[in-house]
Motif scaffolding. Structure first.
Motif, PDB file in Angstrom:
ATOM      1  N   CYS A  98       0.898  -1.281  -0.057  1.00 15.59           N
ATOM      2  CA  CYS A  98       0.123  -0.082  -0.151  1.00 15.59           C
ATOM      3  C   CYS A  98       0.958   1.083  -0.124  1.00 15.59           C
ATOM      4  O   CYS A  98       2.051   1.372   0.387  1.00 15.59           O
ATOM      5  CB  CYS A  98      -0.908  -0.039   1.243  1.00 15.59           C
ATOM      6  SG  CYS A  98      -0.053   0.091   2.976  1.00 15.59           S
ATOM      7  N   TYR A 100      -0.347   5.424   0.586  1.00 17.00           N
ATOM      8  CA  TYR A 100      -1.235   6.566   0.473  1.00 17.00           C
ATOM      9  C   TYR A 100      -0.693   7.935   0.389  1.00 17.00           C
ATOM     10  O   TYR A 100      -0.598   8.577   1.414  1.00 17.00           O
ATOM     11  CB  TYR A 100      -2.208   6.472   1.753  1.00 17.00           C
ATOM     12  CG  TYR A 100      -2.823   5.159   1.736  1.00 17.00           C
ATOM     13  CD1 TYR A 100      -3.619   4.652   0.707  1.00 17.00           C
ATOM     14  CD2 TYR A 100      -2.548   4.095   2.763  1.00 17.00           C
ATOM     15  CE1 TYR A 100      -4.343   3.240   1.028  1.00 17.00           C
ATOM     16  CE2 TYR A 100      -2.872   2.791   2.760  1.00 17.00           C
ATOM     17  CZ  TYR A 100      -3.930   2.582   1.767  1.00 17.00           C
ATOM     18  OH  TYR A 100      -4.517   1.173   1.841  1.00 17.00           O
ATOM     19  N   SER A 103      -2.007  10.708   2.414  1.00 18.44           N
ATOM     20  CA  SER A 103      -1.972  10.824   3.961  1.00 18.44           C
ATOM     21  C   SER A 103      -0.857  11.502   4.438  1.00 18.44           C
ATOM     22  O   SER A 103      -0.705  11.564   5.549  1.00 18.44           O
ATOM     23  CB  SER A 103      -2.028   9.241   4.422  1.00 18.44           C
ATOM     24  OG  SER A 103      -0.800   8.446   4.193  1.00 18.44           O
TER      25      SER A 103
END
Length: 265
Positions: A98, A100, A103
């Motif tokens: 993952c 992101y 974020s």
């Protein structure tokens, strides 16, 4: 001959193998990074510091893995046990990790973009395997999922005043399957690298059927109190920890605050 050996092209003082056979095994990946290291290693370290140098070099190693696998058609690390057939390997496993970007603070993204532009987009020493946007995403995956390597176990319980810290980091590695672990400040699994750079995960206590296995993302002997732990997860991992331990300690602090209020007349 059993003695440590260096790169034949003297690309970087940091490139050392345990022996000639080890160097031969790593040839496909090192051939990819060798020219890049010779051109960028020292300037990058001098300008950006040790941490950024190690991070960017690690990304180059990940790109080298993809390059080697794309030419051979197979994952560099081969399956050793039947149960491993259930998991992705090599670059496919890295790509699964993952990332992101939204974020992370904007200042961090700007910093990463500069590193990509200055050190990871040089076509004279790196084949253009990915676009700048894809390399940025890979850099984010590296930062999000990489494990530091320490001489002692991370997550040992109980944590008290006499608990020994895990020691100084001597390297980093990406373990895609292990990156799926969630964090807890009261982990039921510890982790520690073995002598072959494999990360070994050990139950810290009895784990019930259906209970999630969780590790800690940092040294609990360094960040002991609630505020320190939650600040650390927010700053380093972009989330506020709400594990069982943190929620319990938050509730206890709230009760103490309520008890201190001037109720009554």
């Amino acid at each position: 001959n059993g003695r440590a050996v260096r790169c034949e092209h003297a690309c970087s003082k940091d490139v050392v193998w345990c022996n000639v056979a080890c160097r031969a095994t790593d040839k496909a990946r090192h051939d990819f990074e060798c020219s890049w290291l010779k051109k960028h290693a020292e300037p990058l370290r001098e300008k950006e510091g040790e941490y950024n140098f190690a991070t960017v070099w690690h990304v180059v190693r990940l790109l080298a893995t993809w390059n080697a696998e794309s030419h051979s058609g197979n994952a560099l690390v081969q399956q050793r046990h039947p149960w491993e057939a259930h998991f992705l390997r090599g670059w496919k496993a890295v790509d699964m990790c993952c990332a992101y970007l939204d974020s992370w603070p904007e200042v961090q993204i700007i910093h990463w973009k500069r590193l990509v532009h200055e050190y990871l987009s040089d076509a004279t020493v790196l084949p253009p395997l990915l676009s700048a946007e894809q390399i940025l995403l890979l850099l984010c995956k590296e930062e999000t999922n990489t494990f530091g390597l320490y001489p002692r176990a991370t997550g040992s319980q109980p944590v008290n005043d006499n608990a020994a810290p895990r020691g100084e980091s001597y390297g980093m590695a990406l373990y895609p399957r292990a990156a799926q672990f969630n964090h807890s400040c009261l982990p039921n699994v510890t982790h520690k690298p073995d002598g072959q750079a494999r990360m070994v995960y050990t139950a810290a206590r009895d784990i019930s059927k259906g209970e999630e296995c969780m590790i800690t993302y940092f040294d609990l002997t360094t960040h002991k109190d609630l505020t320190s732990r939650q600040n650390h997860t927010q700053e380093q991992f972009q989330f506020k920890c709400t594990c069982e331990r943190c929620l319990k300690e938050e509730a206890e602090e709230n009760i103490e605050c309520m008890d201190s209020l001037p109720f009554g007349f």
